[in-house]
Design an enzyme around this catalytic site. Structure first.
Site, PDB file in Angstrom:
ATOM      1  N   GLY A   1       0.852  -1.192   0.123  1.00  9.69           N
ATOM      2  CA  GLY A   1       0.183   0.030  -0.253  1.00  9.69           C
ATOM      3  C   GLY A   1       1.041   1.441   0.010  1.00  9.69           C
ATOM      4  O   GLY A   1       2.071   1.421  -0.620  1.00  9.69           O
ATOM      5  N   SER A   2       0.442   2.356   0.666  1.00 10.32           N
ATOM      6  CA  SER A   2       0.965   3.694   0.897  1.00 10.32           C
ATOM      7  C   SER A   2       2.451   3.586   1.166  1.00 10.32           C
ATOM      8  O   SER A   2       3.249   4.589   1.224  1.00 10.32           O
ATOM      9  CB  SER A   2       0.217   4.653   1.276  1.00 10.32           C
ATOM     10  OG  SER A   2      -1.055   4.794   0.381  1.00 10.32           O
ATOM     11  N   THR A   3       2.853   2.670   1.986  1.00  7.63           N
ATOM     12  CA  THR A   3       4.110   2.582   2.690  1.00  7.63           C
ATOM     13  C   THR A   3       5.191   2.654   1.361  1.00  7.63           C
ATOM     14  O   THR A   3       6.423   2.918   1.717  1.00  7.63           O
ATOM     15  CB  THR A   3       4.270   1.501   3.675  1.00  7.63           C
ATOM     16  OG1 THR A   3       4.186   0.137   2.665  1.00  7.63           O
ATOM     17  CG2 THR A   3       3.429   1.535   4.727  1.00  7.63           C
ATOM     18  N   PHE A   4       4.652   2.253   0.230  1.00  2.00           N
ATOM     19  CA  PHE A   4       5.818   2.380  -0.778  1.00  2.00           C
ATOM     20  C   PHE A   4       5.975   3.594  -1.256  1.00  2.00           C
ATOM     21  O   PHE A   4       6.854   3.577  -2.488  1.00  2.00           O
ATOM     22  CB  PHE A   4       4.953   1.278  -1.836  1.00  2.00           C
ATOM     23  CG  PHE A   4       5.942   0.971  -3.019  1.00  2.00           C
ATOM     24  CD1 PHE A   4       6.837   0.193  -3.093  1.00  2.00           C
ATOM     25  CD2 PHE A   4       5.588   1.654  -4.232  1.00  2.00           C
ATOM     26  CE1 PHE A   4       7.668  -0.168  -4.132  1.00  2.00           C
ATOM     27  CE2 PHE A   4       6.286   1.356  -5.363  1.00  2.00           C
ATOM     28  CZ  PHE A   4       7.398   0.602  -5.369  1.00  2.00           C
ATOM     29  N   LYS A   5       5.167   4.588  -1.085  1.00  2.00           N
ATOM     30  CA  LYS A   5       5.198   5.911  -1.734  1.00  2.00           C
ATOM     31  C   LYS A   5       6.463   6.769  -1.501  1.00  2.00           C
ATOM     32  O   LYS A   5       6.855   7.225  -2.414  1.00  2.00           O
ATOM     33  CB  LYS A   5       3.910   6.713  -1.132  1.00  2.00           C
ATOM     34  CG  LYS A   5       2.697   6.502  -1.808  1.00  2.00           C
ATOM     35  CD  LYS A   5       1.544   7.192  -1.183  1.00  2.00           C
ATOM     36  CE  LYS A   5       0.196   6.798  -1.813  1.00  2.00           C
ATOM     37  NZ  LYS A   5      -0.898   7.313  -1.099  1.00  2.00           N
TER      38      LYS A   5
END
Length: 653
Positions: A398-402
């Site tokens: 999820g957004s921890t990849f951003k």
């Protein structure tokens, strides 16, 4: 004429002499058969008096059992027969010396002996035969002696955490069982043990009906750890006839469920495992999962062997060979017990996985998977069911990849951190499909990189990755360790960006920018990808074994110091800024930076699916702890995880 008759007589006599049996031939044939371990053929060469002492069946069985038990290999004999032909009378008992050498489980066994032969007349033919006795097996043996092969078991190596506290140690437990002759209420006693130990009545009866069991014999049923107070109390309340024997050696896991999937457990070896592993017996235990399995070779050590001759009274007469056992190696890990326990306490009622590291040294401080199980009960065969290990598997981040997308965009020059992007509304068609902004981001129309990280704006990162381009993005992710095995001692699934080698659509590329699509990461690898933000650009190599060099760089110069600083400051704001997705709960005294994520697991656009909540954070003051945690089916997405991770940091402080 007379001369011719005399000459013919001499030829007949010589021919007759040449047909006579020779003891050398019998000896050589016997030794050849022995070397080939053709025991039935050996027996055929024995004298009749020897055969009266031992039957062929007994002879073959005796040699076979001894040689198999010893693990005999490379059996060789050397001897020298007379160079000149000898003349023997029927009453002679010629003897031929030989030297023997064989390889056994305990090493090389060498001995010298002599074979004595006797002449026997037969109805059809005469022959020379071996005058056999037990000393021909080994010279030290007499009739009635036996050869015993004894395994010398090594002490299994122990596993310790960074503070020296035991994770898997050789401790003691309580062995519980029944004394048949003392049973007051047999039916009630068996039923009680069946319920308490998760055993069937049939299993208990099988143990009680073994051939060696007598009225006063203690028949062990199971082992119970010291801390199983309720189980031990229940056993004490059973009718008479039971016995609890404390202090029995066993493998013990002091952290229990908190480190179950990390330590693993031990169990009885299976037939399949016996074929895969050399040097084990059917009664051995072996590591079944976790580090007990991963480090089985180092922990087990090497079994020693003693091969000795015993007399009929059971006294040892002679040691033929002995190989000392080698104890297993102790393993000292970087695992911090306080961190391991703190994370487990936050996760024990959920399903998920977590990893904790020291972000500047790469030391792995914790690996947790929930729901867990009791490795003590599992090792002791108390019916405990194991659960799936999740920390060594991969999930959508999820957004921890951003932050990874942000770093690649900054390094490529596509992202200008000061530039505002105009985004209107909650959804937008990016790359050919609808991308939805997370709650809290849609209120902003002018969004720069910091805003996009603080509020976790999906549309911002979907647009930016399309500008970067699929090929350039894939190439850049290699610097973060994608496509490689994670270089750590515990086998963990490799993370990936794509199922295939390239993006097949802009929609998939857009989803990848904010950690959806086909991106899969393990909690530990995700934690490692954040280390460049702490170190100023270098991706640190993870390490679990304390003796290994720490602080090694996995990939150098993944990003510039400037890029690392920009992202670090933005991730501080994710926690500190009231608009940040990780601001609540606001805990005084914590200086954290991090990124939240909610990974939606759905098969197609628009459908409802499970949401996994993520939070990756590190202590910006001490820079000695970074936690990556994922909770499955989190009802409030990342909001479920943020307080758990913050509680870990607060507990450790």
């Amino acid at each position: 004429m007379l001369r011719w008759i005399l000459f013919s007589f001499i030829l007949v006599m010589l021919a007759a002499c040449s047909d006579q049996p020779k003891p050398e031939e019998t000896f050589k044939a016997y030794m050849d058969d022995w070397e080939q371990q053709n025991f039935s053929d050996m027996y055929a060469h024995l004298s009749e008096s020897s055969k009266n002492v031992i039957s062929e069946e007994e002879f073959v069985e005796r040699y076979t059992n001894i040689y198999e038990d010893m693990g005999t290999e490379e059996l060789e004999f050397t001897y020298n027969l007379p160079e000149e032909e000898q003349e023997y009378e029927a009453e002679d008992t010629p003897s031929f010396e030989y030297d023997a050498s064989l390889e056994s489980l305990a090493g090389t066994i060498e001995f010298s002996h002599a074979a004595r032969l006797v002449f026997e007349e037969g109805e059809e033919e005469n022959r020379w035969a071996i005058d056999w006795n037990s000393s021909m097996i080994f010279p030290e043996m007499e009739e009635g002696d036996t050869v015993e092969v004894t395994a010398l078991f090594p002490e299994r190596g122990e596993i310790f955490g960074a503070d020296g506290q035991g994770l898997a140690i050789n401790g003691t437990v309580n062995e519980v069982g029944i004394v048949p002759g003392e049973m007051e209420d047999e039916e009630k006693l068996k039923e009680g043990f069946s319920e308490i130990l998760n055993m069937s009545i049939e299993e208990i009866d099988q143990k009680l009906n073994q051939s060696w069991v007598g009225p006063e014999t203690f028949v062990p049923l199971a082992k119970v750890p010291d801390d199983e107070e309720e189980r031990l109390k229940a056993i004490n309340n059973l009718p008479g006839g039971k016995l609890i024997d404390p202090g029995v050696e066993s493998r013990v896991y002091p952290l229990g469920e908190a480190a179950a999937h990390l330590t693993g457990y031990m169990g009885n070896i299976t037939a399949e495992e016996l074929e895969e592993h050399e040097g084990y017996s059917a009664t051995d235990k072996i590591g079944k999962s976790g580090l007990e399995k991963v480090m089985e070779k180092e922990l087990r050590g090497e079994t020693g062997w003693n091969i000795s001759v015993y007399n009929e009274e059971g006294e040892r007469k002679e040691v033929l060979a002995e190989k000392a056992e080698e104890d297993g190696q102790d393993v000292n890990l970087t695992i911090a017990v306080d961190v391991q326990k703190a994370i487990y306490e936050q996760m024990k009622d959920d399903s998920g996985a977590a990893a904790a590291i020291h972000p500047t040294t790469g030391e792995v401080l914790a690996l947790v998977s929930t729901p867990a199980y009791d490795p003590n009960a599992k090792t002791l065969g108390l019916g405990e069911e194991t659960t799936l290990n999740k920390f060594n598997r991969t999930f959508s981040p999820g957004s921890t990849f951003k932050p990874i997308t942000a770093a690649i965009g900054l390094e490529s020059g596509v992202i200008d951190p000061a530039e505002d992007m105009t985004i209107s509304g909650e959804t937008e068609n990016v790359g050919g499909h609808e991308v939805t902004r997370v709650e809290g981001a849609s209120s902003e129309t002018q969004v720069n990189l910091r805003d996009a990280l603080v509020r976790s704006d999906n549309i911002y990162f979907a647009r930016e990755i399309l500008e970067i381009g699929g090929d350039e993005f894939l190439q850049a992710t290699k610097d973060f360790g994608f496509g490689e095995e994670l270089p750590v001692e515990f086998p963990i699934e490799s993370s990936q960006i794509l199922n295939d080698s390239s993006f097949d659509s802009d929609a998939l590329l857009a989803d990848t920018g904010y950690g959806q699509g086909q991106v899969q990461m393990s909690p530990l690898h995700l934690a490692m990808t954040y280390t460049p933000f702490v170190t100023g650009g270098s991706l640190i190599k993870p390490s679990m074994v304390a003796e290994k060099e720490e602080g090694q760089v996995w990939h150098e110069n993944v990003m510039s110091e400037e890029t690392a600083s920009i992202i670090q400051e933005s991730l501080k704001a994710v926690v500190d800024n009231p608009a940040g997705t990780a601001h609540h709960p606001d805990i005084e005294g914590l200086d954290l930076a991090g990124k939240t994520g909610t990974a939606e697991l759905k098969q197609s656009q628009g459908e409802e699916g499970q949401e996994n909540g993520w939070f990756v954070a590190w202590d910006t003051e001490t820079q000695d702890l970074l936690v990556s945690m994922m909770i499955e089916d989190a009802k409030e997405g990342s909001h479920t995880v943020v307080p758990k991770v913050k509680n870990v940091f607060q507990t450790i402080k």
